[in-house]
Every structure is written in C-alpha cells, then in structure tokens.
Design an enzyme around this catalytic site. Structure first.
Site, mmCIF file in Angstrom:
data_model
loop_
_atom_site.group_PDB
_atom_site.id
_atom_site.type_symbol
_atom_site.label_atom_id
_atom_site.label_comp_id
_atom_site.label_asym_id
_atom_site.label_seq_id
_atom_site.Cartn_x
_atom_site.Cartn_y
_atom_site.Cartn_z
ATOM 1 N N LYS A 208 22.719 77.057 33.038
ATOM 2 C CA LYS A 208 21.367 76.668 32.653
ATOM 3 C C LYS A 208 21.217 76.591 31.132
ATOM 4 C CE LYS A 208 16.511 77.977 33.260
ATOM 5 N NZ LYS A 208 15.579 78.903 33.933
ATOM 6 N N GLU A 214 30.829 84.003 30.554
ATOM 7 C CA GLU A 214 31.879 83.786 31.552
ATOM 8 C C GLU A 214 32.111 82.297 31.797
ATOM 9 O OE1 GLU A 214 29.726 87.659 32.682
ATOM 10 O OE2 GLU A 214 29.203 85.678 31.907
ATOM 11 N N GLY A 269 17.699 80.660 37.753
ATOM 12 C CA GLY A 269 19.104 80.469 38.104
ATOM 13 C C GLY A 269 19.417 80.740 39.564
ATOM 14 N N ARG A 270 18.895 81.836 40.101
ATOM 15 C CA ARG A 270 19.199 82.202 41.487
ATOM 16 C C ARG A 270 18.409 81.378 42.500
ATOM 17 N NH1 ARG A 270 16.787 85.896 38.569
ATOM 18 N NH2 ARG A 270 14.766 86.793 39.093
ATOM 19 N N GLU A 355 18.193 91.016 41.957
ATOM 20 C CA GLU A 355 17.918 90.536 40.604
ATOM 21 C C GLU A 355 16.431 90.219 40.439
ATOM 22 O OE1 GLU A 355 20.985 88.364 37.977
ATOM 23 O OE2 GLU A 355 19.684 86.761 38.726
ATOM 24 N N HIS A 386 33.157 97.041 63.065
ATOM 25 C CA HIS A 386 34.359 97.868 62.936
ATOM 26 C C HIS A 386 34.474 98.456 61.540
ATOM 27 C CE1 HIS A 386 36.229 96.871 66.859
ATOM 28 N NE2 HIS A 386 35.476 95.787 66.741
ATOM 29 N N LYS A 511 25.441 92.756 28.120
ATOM 30 C CA LYS A 511 26.058 91.639 27.397
ATOM 31 C C LYS A 511 26.134 91.935 25.903
ATOM 32 C CE LYS A 511 24.498 87.933 30.516
ATOM 33 N NZ LYS A 511 23.682 86.694 30.604
#
Length: 548
Positions: A208, A214, A269-270, A355, A386, A511
């Site tokens: 964005k 990253e 963003g999400r 978030e 399981h 960050k």
C-alpha cells in the site's frame, strides 16, 4: 461514531445479572425445553449458506439484552457512517470503504465530496484487461515467451488475503502458477530465485505505501537478480508490476506508470483483497469468477446494512462473541474449516480480527477495563481433531468454535466427504451435549455414575458452544459472502467495544526498534538496549564472527 463506554450502559449491567442466571445452565436443558431452538437460532443466507448458532449458551432473553446493547452503543448509526464514507478511522483521519470496492449499485459513494466509484471501476477494468492478456498469452515476457508464473510479493494484508483466496478457489483456477513471497527470511525468496524461469514470470509488488521493509527488500532482491542475470533495465516493463497507493515510490523502484495498479488510503491493508491487491486472485481464477467473488461480498454488505438486527447474521455472531469474551471470559475463539481448500482461512481471520480489535485504548483515549479482541486461531478439518480438540472437549478453558463446511465436495471420492461431514456434525454435537446419551437421543450425563475411577477420565461434560456455517459448495460467491460476514462481525465488535478497528499502531514500535538494531549490526551507531537484548546481539556477533 460516538464514544460510549459499553460497561456504563444499562444493557451491560443487565448482562452481568443475566450471566449469573446463565452460567450454570446446560445446553442439554436449553434444547430440552425449546424444541424450536434450531429454527429460532439459525438463518439461511441467499439459499446458499446456513448459519446455525443454536448450540450457544444463549436464550431469547440473552439475545434481546445484547440487541439493547447494540442500540445503546448506536450501532445502526455507525454502520451507516461506514457505508457513507464518514472518517471513522479517526486516528488516521480516513474513511473506511472496502465495501465500495464491491459496490454493484449505481449510487455514488462520496469521499471529500468526490464520487470514488468511477476510479474503482476504472481500476477494475484495467485489472480485467491485464488479466485477460496474461491468461490468454497475449502478454509476453522479454524473450517472447508466454507468462506461466505469477509471483505476488507482499506481506500482511497484501499476502494473507490473496493467498488464502487463491488456495480456497483452486477448483476454479486456470493454468497459471501462482506463488507468494512474504517473509523477510531469505529462505522464502530463495525458493523463487532457485526455481523461477524469469522469462515467463511476472512479479506483482504489492504494498500500500511501497515502503514496507519485508516487501521492498524481497522485491529489490528479485529485481537485482533479474537485472544481474538479464542485464537489461528496459526488460523490467515486461515482468514487474505494482499495486500501491504510493505511485511515486513505485516509479522510483523502476516500475513503469502503466504497470501500476492504484490503491487508495481508505482501503485498509487487511481489507484490500477486493481491490487491485487481489490481482493475483483474478489472474488465478479469471475476471468473471473474481466478479462473482465481489458479488458474494456485496450481497452480504446489503444484508448487513439493511437487515434488522434480530435477523442480521454479522450482528448476531458479533454480539454472541462479546457475550463469551466479556462475561464467560473465554479470551479465545477457534475457526475450524472442514474443507481442505480453506486451510489458510483461520490465519486470514486471525489477522483481520486481532489486528483490528487488538486494542486497549478506547475511542476517548482512555485505557479499557473490558475485553476487546479475542485471540483467534484454528486448523483445518479432522487434522485439528487429532491435535487440540482434546483441550476443547475436556480442558479447563471454554473455547467458542466456528465450524465451516460445504455440503458438496469439489473432489468426490468414495465416502470421504460423508466421513468428513460426519466428523463436523459429531464434533458440534459432542461439544454441546457431552458423551452420555440413551437410545432416544436424550442426554443422561447428569444421571450417569462417573464415580468409578476409570469413568472419570472418559466423561465429557459438554456445554461447549459452537456456530456452524454450512455452504452448498465453496465457490467464489460463497467465499466472498463468508469473508464479508467476518469483516462485518469484526466491525460490529469494534463499535460496541468502543475501540478504533481500522488502525494498527501496535505493529510500528517493533519496526522502529528493529531498524535501530539493524544499523548497529552493520557497524553503525550502537543503540542502547536492555541487558537481555544486548546479550542476544552480543551472542549473535560473537557467533557470526567465529564463523568468518
């Protein structure tokens, strides 16, 4: 959106009293004395999705008090504010309009008195033509080869959503191989560098703000490898594209103007997979399927916006979640899809929820003294059975669960799907009612003698709540509806818990500290840290130097 402390409302006080009446009531009794419970506590959405919330520790009275809470918190006005483009993301002074990205009405949506729908349609149209040119083979790489591989470079909302949807809709995908790179760990990008034929691959740099460490680090590594191997800057235009709101940074990176797909600051963003951030989805399933995906979300938007709260699925699920988190002190909730294609869905909802509502400051700027976002986690199908279901059934923690499945498998082989659904239905039954039933289906656990030593370990008390979400089939439309359902559930909880759901300042501090430490690791200024962090850095430097 007004700032109202939920614990000061009359409904919250009523819920405290009501909880004392409900905390020891068993689901066995709730079903025993209300034979219409399933009918009263389930809804069908668009003849395509069944939502059964009858296996919850609620009564009609519970729902009515929760609905009064939503009224006192002025939820209806907040919903209208979001859809109308009010700046409900107050700390960033932005509207929240991911719903506009899937708006199929002809009504304008205004931001600062400007209709944003023409730009949205223009970008969607650009995505359409681009995806068709890639899928059809018209677009070629620098050497003239057809494109066969798409690599999305992003993280967080630029990765989790598109990756989840691409996996969930694999039955609808075309011939293109779709890969995702997100982690700063070099192992992630190495898998691309090692196996990628650059001459037939395109790269979508999805960020964005186009400054996410990253994403830009991974994209730069791939770009440098491309230029080193092919040594021609002009060839980038055949292979590198950007999805961003920061066009200037994308241009500085070396991406051509026509290769940039625009994003806007009012898209979180999400919540961005509905935008050009979903370009990898469209390249995987084609434009028509992507539009069906948008339509599923749009229909859920219309339901959420207009349905009365008594029959409003996102509102009801949200209120029930608040009931558990703040009165039963459950703290966590499990997302359990019984469909292998949805194996990434729990991780995606985990980000959306945690978030968004992982906040401890209310809309007044005060510290909250109630529970906000739940810890969200889960696993796919019988794999979870399981793994951690032992704790859900017999542990000391109460964990509300959402079970999700489709009635029709995309890959019907013998009795696999019937066995899968048998497990789905059995788990919700066992969690609710416990172990001991007679031949008439009546629970006898209260009467059963569990004093025998060995029997104590085999006893299941039940009374563990769950929701069941059942589709006809997982297709683009139903998946769009499902995602929008959870988006609105999260929004409602943020409104009622009096927090801002659309910022994420909590990711910023790490960050800043990381950048300072990084400078120190490269021989720059040494920043003072706590003795533990200094010890870790010293060990790293000592070990690294000993290897040189």
């Amino acid at each position: 959106m007004k700032s109202i402390s939920p614990i000061t409302t009359n409904a919250w006080k009523e819920l405290r009293i009501h909880f004392n009446k409900m905390k020891n009531i068993h689901l066995v009794d709730l079903f025993k004395y209300n034979h219409n419970r399933f009918k009263n506590f389930s809804y069908v959405f668009k003849s395509n999705m069944l939502i059964d919330f009858s296996k919850n520790r609620i009564t009609d009275e519970t729902i009515q008090i929760l609905l009064r809470l939503s009224e006192e918190m002025q939820l209806s006005q907040s919903i209208q504010d979001m859809f109308n483009g009010k700046h409900i993301n107050v700390t960033e002074n932005r509207p929240v309009l991911h719903t506009a990205l899937r708006n199929f009405s002809h009504e304008p949506i205004l931001v600062n008195n400007i209709d944003i729908m023409p730009k949205i349609r223009a970008v969607l149209n650009k995505m359409k033509h681009f995806s068709k040119s890639i899928i059809s083979g018209v677009w070629r790489g620098y050497s003239g080869k057809k494109i066969t591989h798409v690599v999305n470079i992003g993280i967080g909302g630029s990765d989790l959503g598109p990756r989840m949807v691409t996996e969930a809709l694999k039955p609808y995908k075309n011939h293109l191989k779709i890969s995702y790179v997100s982690n700063i760990d070099s192992t992630d990008v190495y898998s691309i560098l090692k196996n990628c034929d650059f001459s037939s691959t395109i790269f979508l740099v999805s960020s964005k703000n186009f400054t996410t460490e990253e994403t830009i680090t991974n994209a730069t590594t791939i770009k440098n490898y491309f230029l080193k191997k092919y040594c021609n800057l002009k060839d980038m235009k055949h292979h590198f594209f950007a999805v961003t709101a920061n066009v200037q940074e994308a241009l500085k990176f070396g991406i051509e103007q026509n290769n940039i797909f625009e994003l806007w600051d009012w898209v979180g963003g999400r919540y961005s997979l509905w935008s050009a951030m979903g370009l990898s989805i469209m390249l995987s399933i084609g434009f028509n399927n992507f539009c069906n995906f948008l339509h599923g979300a749009y229909d859920m938007d219309i339901h959420f916006k207009h349905a009365s709260f008594e029959k409003n699925i996102p509102v009801l699920l949200s209120l029930i979640g608040i009931w558990y988190n703040n009165f039963f002190n459950t703290q966590t909730e499990a997302i359990l899809p019984y469909d292998q294609y949805l194996y990434r869905f729990p991780s995606y909802i985990q980000q959306c929820n945690m978030e968004s509502n992982g906040k401890n400051i209310d809309r007044n700027g005060d510290k909250v003294c109630w529970q906000t976002g739940s810890i969200t986690w889960g696993e796919v199908g019988t794999n979870g059975q399981h793994s951690f279901y032992q704790l859900i059934h017999q542990g000391t923690k109460l964990i509300p669960c959402d079970f999700i499945a489709s009635t029709i498998s995309h890959n019907p082989i013998e009795n696999h799907h019937k066995i899968l659904l048998s497990n789905f239905f059995a788990q919700t039954h066992a969690l609710a009612f416990g172990k001991y039933f007679n031949n008439n289906g009546e629970n006898t656990s209260c009467d059963h003698d569990v004093n025998h030593f060995s029997e104590k370990f085999k006893y299941f008390e039940g009374n563990r709540p769950s929701n069941s979400i059942l589709f006809k089939i997982i297709d683009p439309y139903s998946l769009g509806s499902l995602i929008a359902l959870y988006e609105h559930k999260i929004f409602v909880q943020g409104v009622i818990l009096n927090i801002f759901s659309f910022d994420q300042w909590g990711v910023e501090l790490g960050k800043v500290i990381s950048n300072n430490i990084f400078q120190g690791l490269h021989g720059g200024k040494n920043y003072k840290n706590d003795v533990s962090t200094q010890g870790l850095i010293h060990f790293y430097n000592t070990f690294k130097n000993s290897m040189n």
